[in-house]
Design an enzyme around this catalytic site. Structure first.
Site, PDB file in Angstrom:
ATOM      1  N   CYS A 154      46.063  39.408  38.099  1.00  0.00           N
ATOM      2  CA  CYS A 154      44.863  39.082  38.884  1.00  0.00           C
ATOM      3  C   CYS A 154      44.561  37.586  38.785  1.00  0.00           C
ATOM      4  O   CYS A 154      44.119  36.966  39.763  1.00  0.00           O
ATOM      5  CB  CYS A 154      43.664  39.913  38.450  1.00  0.00           C
ATOM      6  SG  CYS A 154      43.302  39.906  36.684  1.00  0.00           S
ATOM      7  N   HIS A 169      38.878  41.844  34.732  1.00  0.00           N
ATOM      8  CA  HIS A 169      39.452  41.498  36.030  1.00  0.00           C
ATOM      9  C   HIS A 169      39.009  40.098  36.443  1.00  0.00           C
ATOM     10  O   HIS A 169      37.971  39.603  35.979  1.00  0.00           O
ATOM     11  CB  HIS A 169      39.010  42.532  37.071  1.00  0.00           C
ATOM     12  CG  HIS A 169      39.756  42.446  38.365  1.00  0.00           C
ATOM     13  ND1 HIS A 169      41.122  42.395  38.424  1.00  0.00           N
ATOM     14  CD2 HIS A 169      39.325  42.387  39.654  1.00  0.00           C
ATOM     15  CE1 HIS A 169      41.504  42.317  39.695  1.00  0.00           C
ATOM     16  NE2 HIS A 169      40.425  42.303  40.463  1.00  0.00           N
ATOM     17  N   ASP A 173      38.557  40.928  46.022  1.00  0.00           N
ATOM     18  CA  ASP A 173      39.363  41.540  44.963  1.00  0.00           C
ATOM     19  C   ASP A 173      40.858  41.437  45.279  1.00  0.00           C
ATOM     20  O   ASP A 173      41.331  41.958  46.284  1.00  0.00           O
ATOM     21  CB  ASP A 173      38.942  43.007  44.836  1.00  0.00           C
ATOM     22  CG  ASP A 173      39.480  43.669  43.584  1.00  0.00           C
ATOM     23  OD1 ASP A 173      40.534  43.267  43.063  1.00  0.00           O
ATOM     24  OD2 ASP A 173      38.821  44.623  43.112  1.00  0.00           O
TER      25      ASP A 173
END
Ligand SMILES: [Ca+2]
Ligand SMILES: [Ca+2]
Ligand SMILES: [Ca+2]
Ligand SMILES: [Ca+2]
Lengths: 238, 238
Positions: A67, A181, A199
């Protein structure tokens, strides 16, 4: 950042799943950008300058621990940082999740370390990797800030041409599966006091609108991989 | 589709370029989405339903011949076609430029053929590959249609939930470098009579707003790799 929990639950999911798979169901309280309500929020957002350069560089993390690299690649492209030429891109340039690891970046946190336990990167790694690209970086652990200060900074920087805001938060705290995250913010809607998270785990969730309060609480969580410091946010400019 | 010209000019470009590279300069007459004017057009677009599901699945073609596979992956994801589970995506699913080549798709046009001279795919290949994913496909060669018919169909389908419109056009005809190209349309602005092309060659150009007339003219060009038929557009739904 803990992704092991996610991996375990995904393996479980893979076992009970057939050959086809969709993104996960969204929790209550967040609003998908891919819904009439989410679209209307973007059109009526009071700060959305960063949405456009980020969305045209929107990308999917290439593995479950990436991520951070996906977020960094999006932001370097959105900032128009001079791009490395590549044969893959006809001699033109685009940052991706591999070529962001310049020698300077490797010295901060090499790809290999991100792909080894405990997997992923911390808020401090994120700031350090961006700084290795000669950017001006301010990283703020949520415990050293508060909701009002975060909102004020993030709204101003989402509205300007120079800065981008990246968030490091605990998914579980906003009802998602499940670990730490990282993703960039794209916009802010004042009427609902919500931020749009672009995201990068696009196989898992669409971009979502999350209340400032919920997002701050999800950043104000301890990252056991970062000496017990909390997660937080990074402000970056050239 | 001819990409050889692009490859040659890019090699030339690579020779005169230093270690850094940017996207190419935009020609007159097109408007970048990454500009205040382009952003305002999107906010005020009369048909932009398809922009959101496509933009959250926006992707970069992984090699110079892969505008077609990149476009197909975006549209399959945007249509929520049941996605193949993958280890890379924690057992969840997302179409990419490799896994779109199912056995049925391979039977229409295998990846290997797209990567061999004359490179890329024709309008008919594009329609055939989408049909191989059990989708309803209408492909229209521009010579069999006209500007009004194209505009009417494209505007209606950009506004609905069910259909997406993909265009196959000659870049040179809109002043870009240079050969045949494929990308999805994201929106239509009635006040300026312009369509938004979500160009998958993201290392080369940003998404651009092009007049309906210029886009139709660029589709109404002969594709020498397709028995002298013209390029055109594809309408697709589940
Ligand atoms: Ca608003
Ligand atoms: Ca900004
Ligand atoms: Ca308009
Ligand atoms: Ca549609």
């Amino acid at each position: 950042m803990k992704v092991l929990g996610s991996i375990l639950s995904a393996l479980l999911l893979a076992c009970i799943t057939t050959v086809q798979a969709e993104t996960l169901p969204l929790p209550e309280g967040v609003i998908s950008l891919a819904s009439p309500e989410g679209e209307a929020l973007l059109v009526g957002a009071e700060a959305r300058n960063d949405y456009f350069p980020l969305s045209i560089n929107f990308t999917t993390q290439i593995n479950p621990a990436y991520c951070g690299p996906a977020t960094i690649a999006m932001v370097l492209n959105a900032l128009n940082v001079p791009r490395p030429a590549s044969k893959k891109t006809l001699g033109l340039g685009l940052f991706d999740q591999e070529n962001i690891f310049t020698p300077a970046a490797d010295a901060v946190k090499p790809a290999k370390a991100i792909l080894s336990p405990p997997y992923g990167m911390t808020l401090d790694d994120l700031g350090g990797l961006l700084a290795a690209h000669d950017l001006k970086v301010t990283d703020v652990h949520a415990s050293e800030s508060d909701l009002d200060a975060f909102r004020k900074t993030a709204v101003a920087e989402l509205a300007d041409d120079d800065h981008f805001i990246l968030v490091n938060y605990l998914r579980k705290a906003i009802g998602q599966e499940s670990g730490g995250h990282i993703s960039p913010l794209g916009a802010y809607d004042a009427d609902t006091d919500r931020f749009l998270i672009l995201d990068v785990t696009r196989y898992k969730y669409p971009p979502v609108w999350v209340t400032a309060e919920a997002l701050f609480a999800a950043m104000n969580t301890v990252d056991s991989d970062n000496d017990g410091k909390t997660r937080g946010y990074v402000s970056v400019s050239r």
